[in-house]
Write a protein that holds these residues in place. Structure first.
Motif, PDB file in Angstrom:
ATOM      1  N   ILE A   1       0.833  -1.208   0.000  1.00 28.43           N
ATOM      2  CA  ILE A   1       0.000   0.000   0.000  1.00 28.43           C
ATOM      3  C   ILE A   1       0.865   1.255   0.000  1.00 28.43           C
ATOM      4  N   VAL A   2       1.982   1.209   0.713  1.00 26.35           N
ATOM      5  CA  VAL A   2       2.920   2.338   0.672  1.00 26.35           C
ATOM      6  C   VAL A   2       3.419   2.542  -0.752  1.00 26.35           C
ATOM      7  N   ASP A   3       3.814   1.467  -1.406  1.00 25.46           N
ATOM      8  CA  ASP A   3       4.351   1.573  -2.766  1.00 25.46           C
ATOM      9  C   ASP A   3       3.291   2.058  -3.746  1.00 25.46           C
ATOM     10  N   TRP A   4       2.077   1.567  -3.615  1.00 24.87           N
ATOM     11  CA  TRP A   4       0.985   2.057  -4.473  1.00 24.87           C
ATOM     12  C   TRP A   4       0.796   3.555  -4.278  1.00 24.87           C
ATOM     13  N   SER A   5       0.831   3.969  -3.014  1.00 23.39           N
ATOM     14  CA  SER A   5       0.599   5.387  -2.701  1.00 23.39           C
ATOM     15  C   SER A   5       1.717   6.259  -3.266  1.00 23.39           C
ATOM     16  N   LEU A   6       2.952   5.824  -3.100  1.00 24.96           N
ATOM     17  CA  LEU A   6       4.071   6.583  -3.662  1.00 24.96           C
ATOM     18  C   LEU A   6       3.974   6.649  -5.179  1.00 24.96           C
ATOM     19  N   ALA A   7       3.544   5.559  -5.797  1.00 22.89           N
ATOM     20  CA  ALA A   7       3.401   5.544  -7.252  1.00 22.89           C
ATOM     21  C   ALA A   7       2.333   6.529  -7.724  1.00 22.89           C
ATOM     22  N   GLU A   8       1.363   6.809  -6.864  1.00 23.88           N
ATOM     23  CA  GLU A   8       0.322   7.786  -7.208  1.00 23.88           C
ATOM     24  C   GLU A   8       0.806   9.215  -7.028  1.00 23.88           C
ATOM     25  N   GLY A   9       1.982   9.378  -6.450  1.00 16.20           N
ATOM     26  CA  GLY A   9       2.514  10.719  -6.233  1.00 16.20           C
ATOM     27  C   GLY A   9       2.260  11.272  -4.850  1.00 16.20           C
ATOM     28  N   PHE A  10       1.709  10.464  -3.951  1.00 17.62           N
ATOM     29  CA  PHE A  10       1.464  10.907  -2.583  1.00 17.62           C
ATOM     30  C   PHE A  10       2.771  11.043  -1.796  1.00 17.62           C
ATOM     31  N   TYR A  11       2.794  11.968  -0.857  1.00 18.26           N
ATOM     32  CA  TYR A  11       3.638  11.827   0.314  1.00 18.26           C
ATOM     33  C   TYR A  11       2.916  10.832   1.218  1.00 18.26           C
ATOM     34  N   VAL A  12       3.661   9.990   1.914  1.00 14.82           N
ATOM     35  CA  VAL A  12       3.060   8.905   2.692  1.00 14.82           C
ATOM     36  C   VAL A  12       3.610   8.948   4.111  1.00 14.82           C
ATOM     37  N   MET A  13       2.715   8.804   5.093  1.00 16.28           N
ATOM     38  CA  MET A  13       3.136   8.761   6.496  1.00 16.28           C
ATOM     39  C   MET A  13       2.626   7.479   7.129  1.00 16.28           C
ATOM     40  N   ILE A  14       3.526   6.705   7.735  1.00 18.76           N
ATOM     41  CA  ILE A  14       3.150   5.491   8.453  1.00 18.76           C
ATOM     42  C   ILE A  14       3.606   5.613   9.906  1.00 18.76           C
ATOM     43  N   ASN A  15       3.016   4.783  10.767  1.00 14.88           N
ATOM     44  CA  ASN A  15       3.279   4.939  12.198  1.00 14.88           C
ATOM     45  C   ASN A  15       3.053   3.643  12.952  1.00 14.88           C
ATOM     46  N   LEU A  16       3.187   3.723  14.256  1.00 10.07           N
ATOM     47  CA  LEU A  16       2.661   2.734  15.199  1.00 10.07           C
ATOM     48  C   LEU A  16       1.380   3.353  15.736  1.00 10.07           C
ATOM     49  N   HIS A  17       0.229   2.718  15.471  1.00 10.25           N
ATOM     50  CA  HIS A  17      -1.039   3.405  15.739  1.00 10.25           C
ATOM     51  C   HIS A  17      -1.671   2.952  17.059  1.00 10.25           C
ATOM     52  N   HIS A  18      -2.575   1.995  17.017  1.00  8.19           N
ATOM     53  CA  HIS A  18      -3.253   1.612  18.264  1.00  8.19           C
ATOM     54  C   HIS A  18      -2.336   0.853  19.220  1.00  8.19           C
ATOM     55  N   ASP A  19      -1.137   0.554  18.788  1.00  8.58           N
ATOM     56  CA  ASP A  19      -0.125   0.041  19.718  1.00  8.58           C
ATOM     57  C   ASP A  19       0.029   0.985  20.906  1.00  8.58           C
ATOM     58  N   SER A  20      -0.305   2.263  20.689  1.00 11.82           N
ATOM     59  CA  SER A  20      -0.128   3.268  21.745  1.00 11.82           C
ATOM     60  C   SER A  20      -0.892   2.906  23.008  1.00 11.82           C
ATOM     61  N   TRP A  21      -2.143   2.443  22.852  1.00 14.11           N
ATOM     62  CA  TRP A  21      -2.922   2.095  24.045  1.00 14.11           C
ATOM     63  C   TRP A  21      -2.965   0.599  24.299  1.00 14.11           C
ATOM     64  N   GLN A  22      -2.473  -0.200  23.355  1.00  5.90           N
ATOM     65  CA  GLN A  22      -2.474  -1.643  23.575  1.00  5.90           C
ATOM     66  C   GLN A  22      -1.294  -2.108  24.420  1.00  5.90           C
ATOM     67  N   TRP A  23      -0.120  -1.466  24.245  1.00  8.15           N
ATOM     68  CA  TRP A  23       1.029  -1.909  25.039  1.00  8.15           C
ATOM     69  C   TRP A  23       2.064  -0.801  25.289  1.00  8.15           C
ATOM     70  N   ILE A  24       2.174   0.163  24.399  1.00  7.29           N
ATOM     71  CA  ILE A  24       3.151   1.230  24.646  1.00  7.29           C
ATOM     72  C   ILE A  24       2.788   2.012  25.900  1.00  7.29           C
ATOM     73  N   ASN A  25       1.488   2.110  26.207  1.00  5.14           N
ATOM     74  CA  ASN A  25       1.067   2.873  27.382  1.00  5.14           C
ATOM     75  C   ASN A  25       1.599   2.279  28.685  1.00  5.14           C
ATOM     76  N   GLY A  26       2.011   1.015  28.671  1.00  2.79           N
ATOM     77  CA  GLY A  26       2.562   0.396  29.871  1.00  2.79           C
ATOM     78  C   GLY A  26       4.041   0.651  30.080  1.00  2.79           C
ATOM     79  N   TYR A  27       4.620   1.502  29.254  1.00  2.00           N
ATOM     80  CA  TYR A  27       6.069   1.764  29.323  1.00  2.00           C
ATOM     81  C   TYR A  27       6.553   2.220  30.702  1.00  2.00           C
ATOM     82  N   PRO A  28       5.840   3.124  31.388  1.00  2.00           N
ATOM     83  CA  PRO A  28       6.377   3.561  32.681  1.00  2.00           C
ATOM     84  C   PRO A  28       6.582   2.427  33.678  1.00  2.00           C
TER      85      PRO A  28
END
Length: 670
Positions: free
Chosen positions: A220-247
């Motif tokens: 999907i990233v490659d398709w998007s770049l081929a369309e001429g998009f700038y593309v942003m990817i991330n770690l999304h719901h990981d934030s509340w699934q396990w990253i929130n337990g970092y402290p």
């Protein structure tokens, strides 16, 4: 033996020579990235080994396109399996991340397969290397302000790769090239692809990402770049699934976090610079002592993210990286904490991100927040001013990574009145544009019908699109209500010109006549009784005609001519889990509902306000001629009498009386 001797003689006389270009592409405190180009000036070779000595105690920590070994200051880079053959005048390249302290001087000489590289065949050793300062990069990364500006406007592929557990789990279809092409054709220049990785990787210590999932993200990233998009990817719901337990478990969470980003960074190291990484979506933490500790742990994660991506080399050395505030919120304390992180990193290719869903009472329709009023406007301008003053004015670009109103949803019609939403869209576009903010619409399917590749409301898209480049005129309302019977009198609307000039009214292709059908006095538009009588037609309940106010620029403002009488209601009985008030709407539309106890205090949930939340606590059903009171409403209502006041968009208010006794509810209109 003769043949062997002849071969040895030929090899001994083979022309040899090489040229090396050594360039530090990025440097930070204690670390750097270098790229090495080796040009073979002699006869073709099959297998190469480049050796040099670091003059300042540097060390290689990670390499690509070569196997690098060290012995003290002596370093040897040997070809990979796929790049050992180098023809005459051909160049082979490799790169590495290294560490340094005190200085980062370039090596003085290189040897290729034991032969000193002089820049010619034979001759005096004069290696051609690109020197680098000891404290700053030799080449500045791309202009992050220009990159973020080029990303405007952006669109989110929401509730898709971030859905749990897989791409279609939250109701959206599989992403196709046709979808991405359509979005691009609608004028969007960037696409944010939220990705939740939680269910798609193995266990510790490797946390290896599932190959099929990683390939789907890459596709999907490659398709998007081929369309001429700038593309942003991330770690999304990981934030509340396990990253929130970092402290509470820093080692485990950090290991998992870095393992994922190392794999993502390696996968996309060679991708276009139009690919952007965002560290975490809406970071949040549990078990902290308060915001100070929240800021501290977010700083640790953001900092580690930047360092490990930079250390992965390749295109990641200068790739734009996006860092969020706590909760991706734009309160000043959140902004200041992220500013501290930027100041500590000294990385020239970073951007900040916040999310914006408007003034909360308006965004969900609670506490009487039915209109785009001064509260909504001040929340909008205050938010955008803060991020501009904190970041943009200092040369740090800002991406509003998600924006919309929380409860604007085709599955929950009526929560946000359409005209009020149009005013919000117009204002967001203008205020973001004048503050140089890039906005990325959150679309989980509520704007674009992905199955049919059409906008669910073309007028909403038209207003949004116009706001990217210009202002549009609006008005105090997009509705004019008339009675079912009796004389029709003049109606007025206040125009919000927004720097435009009023050009007239039109119904379809027919222009209404100034002086006969309408008059203008300052910003007050008056529709005459004769025009309204004609537009109302047979005065059936509901919308009888739609006219447009046209302005000198932007899109036209729609005005619905509606026939309505005061709604009526009837007695009802039911339970706290199933209760509906029989309601004849008679052409009117519900705006909000109040609930009060006998002493006048607010009844039900959100007891700080008598106005309840539309759809969450009550919901009109125009087809069934009822207003449904939800179990969530009764769950927080005390036994005894409750008075409901229903507010309609015509201005009509009607009162209804409830009595709750345990799980039993009775109601009457008097």
């Amino acid at each position: 033996m003769l043949v062997a001797g002849m071969m040895m003689a030929v090899n001994a006389q083979a022309a040899t020579g090489c040229r090396v270009a050594y360039k530090v592409s990025s440097q930070w405190t204690g670390g750097f990235t270098a790229n090495v180009d080796v040009t073979n000036l002699g006869d073709p070779i099959n297998g190469w080994s480049l050796a040099w000595s670091f003059p300042s105690g540097q060390a290689v920590t990670q390499a690509w396109n070569a196997t690098v070994t060290s012995s003290g200051a002596q370093v040897t880079a040997v070809n990979a399996s796929y790049n050992g053959a180098v023809a005459t005048d051909a160049t082979v390249s490799f790169g590495f991340n290294g560490s340094w302290s005190g200085g980062n001087a370039v090596p003085a000489a290189f040897t290729l397969n034991g032969v000193t590289c002089t820049g010619s065949v034979g001759g005096t050793p004069t290696p051609t290397v690109t020197p680098t300062p000891t404290t700053t990069p030799t080449s500045q990364p791309g202009d992050p302000m220009a990159t973020v500006a080029a990303m405007q406007p952006g669109w989110n592929l929401g509730n898709t790769l971030d859905a749990i557990p897989d791409e279609t789990a939250w109701g959206n279809p599989l992403t196709t090239q046709a979808l991405l092409h359509h979005v691009r054709s609608q004028g969007f220049n960037s696409i944010r692809i939220p990705v939740t990785w939680t269910n798609h990787h193995g266990s510790a210590p490797g946390y290896t990402i599932d190959a099929a999932w990683l390939n789907r993200v890459r596709q999907i990233v490659d398709w998007s770049l081929a369309e001429g998009f700038y593309v942003m990817i991330n770690l999304h719901h990981d934030s509340w699934q396990w990253i929130n337990g970092y402290p509470g478990d820093r080692t485990t969470v950090m290991n998992r976090y870095t393992a994922l980003w190392k794999q993502i960074a390696a996968t996309f190291r060679g991708h276009s610079s139009k690919l952007v990484f965002e560290s975490i979506n809406e970071p949040q933490f549990t078990g902290t002592s308060g915001d100070d500790q929240n800021y501290q742990v977010l700083n640790e994660l953001n900092t580690e993210f930047v360092h490990l991506v930079r250390q992965s080399g390749g295109g990641n050395a200068n790739r734009l990286l996006v860092l969020p505030t706590l909760f991706t919120n734009a309160e000043q304390g959140r902004l200041d904490a992220l500013t501290t992180t930027f100041n500590q990193l000294h990385d020239p290719n970073l951007a900040a991100t916040v999310h914006f869903y408007g003034w909360w009472p308006f965004s969900v329709n609670i506490a009487g927040g039915t209109r785009y009023n001064s509260d909504v406007e001040q929340d909008l301008t205050g938010t955008f001013d803060r991020v501009y003053n904190t970041f943009v004015s200092r040369g740090i670009p800002v991406i509003v990574g998600e924006w919309a109103l929380l409860n604007w949803d085709h599955n929950r019609p009526g929560v946000i009145e359409r005209g009020e939403f149009l005013k919000f869209l117009e204002a967001v576009g203008y205020h973001a544009r004048t503050r140089k903010l890039t906005t990325m619409l959150w679309d989980a399917g509520q704007f674009l019908n992905r199955n049919e590749l059409r906008w669910r409301d073309q007028g909403v898209y038209d207003m949004m699109k116009a706001s990217w480049t210009t202002r549009s005129g609006t008005a105090s309302s997009d509705q004019v209500y008339l009675p079912r019977s009796g004389a029709i009198t003049a109606r007025t609307l206040t125009l919000n010109l927004n720097g435009t000039t009023f050009q007239g009214l039109r119904q379809g292709s027919t222009n209404l006549v100034s002086g006969t059908d309408y008059t203008m006095s300052g910003t007050t538009l008056t529709l005459t009784p004769a025009a309204l009588t004609r537009l109302a037609g047979n005065r059936a309940y509901g919308v009888n005609a739609t006219i447009e106010a046209r302005f000198s620029q932007g899109v036209a403002w729609p005005i619905s001519i509606i026939t309505a009488d005061p709604p009526t209601q009837a007695a009802a009985t039911g339970t706290t889990t199933s209760f509906a008030i029989p309601t004849q709407f008679r052409g009117d539309q519900l705006a909000t509902m109040e609930a009060k106890y006998a002493d006048g205090s607010p009844a039900g949930p959100a007891n700080w306000t008598p106005y309840k939340e539309f759809w969450q606590h009550f919901q009109p059903d125009y087809n069934a001629n009822t207003i449904i009171l939800k179990p969530e409403f009764f769950a927080e209502v005390n036994d005894g009498p409750v008075t409901l006041t229903f507010h309609f968009w015509s201005g009509t208010q009607i009162t209804y009386h409830l009595t709750k006794s345990g799980t039993t509810v009775t109601g009457s209109a008097t």
